[in-house]
Scaffold this active site. Structure first.
Site, PDB file in Angstrom:
ATOM      1  N   TYR A 102       0.832  -1.204   0.000  1.00  0.00           N
ATOM      2  CA  TYR A 102       0.000   0.000   0.000  1.00  0.00           C
ATOM      3  C   TYR A 102       0.864   1.250   0.000  1.00  0.00           C
ATOM      4  O   TYR A 102       2.076   1.187   0.166  1.00  0.00           O
ATOM      5  CB  TYR A 102      -0.948  -0.005   1.202  1.00  0.00           C
ATOM      6  CG  TYR A 102      -0.311   0.328   2.544  1.00  0.00           C
ATOM      7  CD1 TYR A 102       0.490  -0.599   3.207  1.00  0.00           C
ATOM      8  CD2 TYR A 102      -0.507   1.576   3.140  1.00  0.00           C
ATOM      9  CE1 TYR A 102       1.064  -0.299   4.435  1.00  0.00           C
ATOM     10  CE2 TYR A 102       0.061   1.888   4.372  1.00  0.00           C
ATOM     11  CZ  TYR A 102       0.848   0.949   5.018  1.00  0.00           C
ATOM     12  OH  TYR A 102       1.411   1.259   6.229  1.00  0.00           O
ATOM     13  N   ARG A 157       8.337   4.329  -4.592  1.00  0.00           N
ATOM     14  CA  ARG A 157       8.351   3.413  -3.437  1.00  0.00           C
ATOM     15  C   ARG A 157       7.335   2.281  -3.636  1.00  0.00           C
ATOM     16  O   ARG A 157       7.605   1.129  -3.275  1.00  0.00           O
ATOM     17  CB  ARG A 157       8.062   4.182  -2.139  1.00  0.00           C
ATOM     18  CG  ARG A 157       8.190   3.304  -0.905  1.00  0.00           C
ATOM     19  CD  ARG A 157       8.108   4.095   0.379  1.00  0.00           C
ATOM     20  NE  ARG A 157       6.780   4.682   0.574  1.00  0.00           N
ATOM     21  CZ  ARG A 157       6.468   5.492   1.578  1.00  0.00           C
ATOM     22  NH1 ARG A 157       7.382   5.847   2.462  1.00  0.00           N
ATOM     23  NH2 ARG A 157       5.254   5.983   1.686  1.00  0.00           N
ATOM     24  N   ARG A 193      -7.536 -20.630  -1.432  1.00  0.00           N
ATOM     25  CA  ARG A 193      -6.476 -20.416  -0.444  1.00  0.00           C
ATOM     26  C   ARG A 193      -5.343 -21.418  -0.594  1.00  0.00           C
ATOM     27  O   ARG A 193      -5.541 -22.622  -0.437  1.00  0.00           O
ATOM     28  CB  ARG A 193      -7.031 -20.490   0.982  1.00  0.00           C
ATOM     29  CG  ARG A 193      -5.977 -20.165   2.030  1.00  0.00           C
ATOM     30  CD  ARG A 193      -6.506 -20.198   3.452  1.00  0.00           C
ATOM     31  NE  ARG A 193      -5.441 -19.865   4.393  1.00  0.00           N
ATOM     32  CZ  ARG A 193      -4.519 -20.734   4.832  1.00  0.00           C
ATOM     33  NH1 ARG A 193      -4.546 -21.989   4.425  1.00  0.00           N
ATOM     34  NH2 ARG A 193      -3.569 -20.344   5.661  1.00  0.00           N
ATOM     35  N   HIS A 250      -0.831 -20.936  -0.098  1.00  0.00           N
ATOM     36  CA  HIS A 250       0.213 -19.924   0.105  1.00  0.00           C
ATOM     37  C   HIS A 250       0.933 -19.554  -1.182  1.00  0.00           C
ATOM     38  O   HIS A 250       1.283 -18.402  -1.396  1.00  0.00           O
ATOM     39  CB  HIS A 250       1.242 -20.418   1.130  1.00  0.00           C
ATOM     40  CG  HIS A 250       0.720 -20.482   2.530  1.00  0.00           C
ATOM     41  ND1 HIS A 250      -0.339 -21.261   2.903  1.00  0.00           N
ATOM     42  CD2 HIS A 250       1.117 -19.839   3.661  1.00  0.00           C
ATOM     43  CE1 HIS A 250      -0.583 -21.111   4.192  1.00  0.00           C
ATOM     44  NE2 HIS A 250       0.298 -20.248   4.674  1.00  0.00           N
ATOM     45  N   LYS A 260       6.357  -1.649   1.936  1.00  0.00           N
ATOM     46  CA  LYS A 260       5.158  -1.104   2.600  1.00  0.00           C
ATOM     47  C   LYS A 260       4.031  -2.123   2.434  1.00  0.00           C
ATOM     48  O   LYS A 260       3.148  -2.004   1.576  1.00  0.00           O
ATOM     49  CB  LYS A 260       4.811   0.272   2.015  1.00  0.00           C
ATOM     50  CG  LYS A 260       4.011   1.147   2.974  1.00  0.00           C
ATOM     51  CD  LYS A 260       4.076   2.606   2.586  1.00  0.00           C
ATOM     52  CE  LYS A 260       3.102   3.483   3.363  1.00  0.00           C
ATOM     53  NZ  LYS A 260       3.293   3.516   4.814  1.00  0.00           N
ATOM     54  N   GLU A 282      12.822   2.798  13.639  1.00  0.00           N
ATOM     55  CA  GLU A 282      11.834   3.826  13.288  1.00  0.00           C
ATOM     56  C   GLU A 282      10.722   3.764  14.317  1.00  0.00           C
ATOM     57  O   GLU A 282      10.894   3.161  15.372  1.00  0.00           O
ATOM     58  CB  GLU A 282      11.304   3.590  11.870  1.00  0.00           C
ATOM     59  CG  GLU A 282      10.646   2.234  11.677  1.00  0.00           C
ATOM     60  CD  GLU A 282      10.098   2.013  10.269  1.00  0.00           C
ATOM     61  OE1 GLU A 282       9.820   2.985   9.551  1.00  0.00           O
ATOM     62  OE2 GLU A 282       9.931   0.833   9.908  1.00  0.00           O
ATOM     63  N   LEU A 286      11.028   1.653   6.937  1.00  0.00           N
ATOM     64  CA  LEU A 286      10.384   2.146   5.729  1.00  0.00           C
ATOM     65  C   LEU A 286      11.103   3.424   5.282  1.00  0.00           C
ATOM     66  O   LEU A 286      11.310   4.325   6.104  1.00  0.00           O
ATOM     67  CB  LEU A 286       8.910   2.465   6.015  1.00  0.00           C
ATOM     68  CG  LEU A 286       8.149   2.853   4.753  1.00  0.00           C
ATOM     69  CD1 LEU A 286       7.786   1.609   3.950  1.00  0.00           C
ATOM     70  CD2 LEU A 286       6.901   3.645   5.078  1.00  0.00           C
TER      71      LEU A 286
HETATM   72  N1  PDD Z   1       2.794   5.216   7.593  1.00  0.00           N
HETATM   73  N2  PDD Z   1       7.530   4.041   8.965  1.00  0.00           N
HETATM   74  C1  PDD Z   1       6.379   3.359   9.070  1.00  0.00           C
HETATM   75  C2  PDD Z   1       6.395   2.012   9.702  1.00  0.00           C
HETATM   76  C3  PDD Z   1       5.180   3.924   8.573  1.00  0.00           C
HETATM   77  O1  PDD Z   1       4.038   3.225   8.644  1.00  0.00           O
HETATM   78  C4  PDD Z   1       5.208   5.232   7.997  1.00  0.00           C
HETATM   79  C5  PDD Z   1       3.993   5.886   7.437  1.00  0.00           C
HETATM   80  C6  PDD Z   1       6.439   5.900   7.927  1.00  0.00           C
HETATM   81  C7  PDD Z   1       6.571   7.283   7.330  1.00  0.00           C
HETATM   82  O2  PDD Z   1       6.585   7.250   5.917  1.00  0.00           O
HETATM   83  P1  PDD Z   1       6.019   8.475   5.057  1.00  0.00           P
HETATM   84  O3  PDD Z   1       6.745   9.691   5.489  1.00  0.00           O
HETATM   85  O4  PDD Z   1       6.308   8.105   3.663  1.00  0.00           O
HETATM   86  O5  PDD Z   1       4.527   8.575   5.363  1.00  0.00           O
HETATM   87  C8  PDD Z   1       7.580   5.279   8.421  1.00  0.00           C
HETATM   88  C9  PDD Z   1       1.589   5.648   6.913  1.00  0.00           C
HETATM   89  C10 PDD Z   1       1.273   7.090   7.014  1.00  0.00           C
HETATM   90  C11 PDD Z   1       0.458   4.711   7.312  1.00  0.00           C
HETATM   91  O6  PDD Z   1       0.714   3.525   7.380  1.00  0.00           O
HETATM   92  O7  PDD Z   1      -0.680   5.180   7.492  1.00  0.00           O
END
Ligand code: PDD
Length: 287
Positions: free
Chosen positions: A38, A57, A105, A107, A152, A184, A208
């Site tokens: 996503y 990304r 289903r 994997h 992501k 993070e 991320l």
């Molecule tokens: N999340 N690290 C993680 C684990 C995150 O889920 C996010 C953002 C970030 C920051 O990335 P960016 O600056 O590109 O938004 C870092 C989004 C907002 C979410 O999952 O809703």
């Protein structure tokens, strides 16, 4: 300004429809396995912020899970602009998700399956002036996620549990530590200020690569804010002058309490205030 003729539509597999009418199969691999990726793209004054970078990304995330991108960037832009136009708020948070599609289903990857593509918009509510002025509280937690946090992925169970742990302890974010070093936050990237120096953990499989993270480092470089990209230890976090979090939905925020103790003097610091202002100016001037 709310516009009553705008219908607040979502996009699902080729159709623009009200969210109440959006339906997917219970066999969707996103539902069964969390087998999808996503993006969250902020929209300021009806303009998609850093779309090119978000789409890059997205491409990396898709390659990370070996799923072909169902759209060219120009097609994504068109779909996303239509969603922005069919939603009321001037500032929006656009969520887009691609899953490996619907199949019995199993994997292993199904053959000849069409990915599911979903896009929705929510109003983007900037953190209140009060929160900006006071800062927020965070906790530390063990980073128990997998080793591809650069993807992501929609499978976010560890992040969900970590963020809930923070909320249960009256904090808004969990700062994640892996082998004694900061990775993070559960939903954000984290910056640390030590001896007037802005520190950022280096991009790797362990975090991320945030789009807001990049913006902050660009602003620091452009405005001569001393900064360094390097690993940051738990000790450095606990003795930091300032801690900042960044994300597409929250922008930049100051963390003024960590595990119940004040960070610095317990108030948003000098570097936060400077970067916060620079970010506000920057987002109002660019596409
Ligand atoms: N999340 N690290 C993680 C684990 C995150 O889920 C996010 C953002 C970030 C920051 O990335 P960016 O600056 O590109 O938004 C870092 C989004 C907002 C979410 O999952 O809703």
């Amino acid at each position: 300004m709310a516009n009553m003729s705008i219908q607040n539509l979502v996009y699902l597999n080729g159709s623009f429809i009200p969210i109440e009418d959006a339906r997917i199969s219970v066999l969707d691999r996103g539902f069964i396995f969390g087998d999808g990726v996503y993006e969250v793209v902020p929209v300021y004054s009806r303009r998609l912020f850093r779309l090119t970078e978000h789409l890059r990304r997205l491409q990396n995330s898709l390659e990370g899970i070996r799923l072909k991108n169902p759209h060219l960037d120009v097609e994504w832009r068109e779909l996303l602009e239509k969603i922005v136009a069919s939603n009321e708020s001037d500032d929006q948070s656009i969520y887009l998700q691609i899953t490996r599609g619907v199949a019995p289903r199993d994997h292993s990857f199904p053959e000849d399956v069409i990915p599911t593509v979903f896009i929705m918009s929510s109003p983007l509510l900037a953190p209140s002036k009060e929160l900006v002025a006071t800062g927020v509280s965070a906790i530390t937690a063990n980073d128990n996620r997998w080793l591809r946090c650069d993807i992501k992925a929609t499978s976010l169970l560890p992040n969900v549990l970590l963020r809930q742990k923070a909320l249960d302890e009256n904090a808004v974010e969990a700062l994640l530590l892996r082998e004694g070093f900061l990775t993070e936050g559960s939903t954000s990237n984290i910056f640390v200020v030590k001896s007037e120096m802005l520190l950022a953990p280096p991009k790797s499989y362990l975090m991320l690569p945030g789009i807001t993270y990049d913006v902050v480092l660009e602003l620091a470089a452009a405005h001569d804010i001393p900064h360094e990209i390097r690993n940051v230890s738990e000790y450095e976090i606990r003795t930091a002058q300032e801690l900042l979090l960044t994300s597409s939905t929250k922008g930049i925020m100051s963390i003024t309490h960590l595990d119940g103790k004040s960070v610095g003097n317990g108030k948003p610091g000098k570097i936060f205030l400077q970067l916060y202002q620079l970010y506000q100016n920057y987002k109002s001037t660019v596409m």
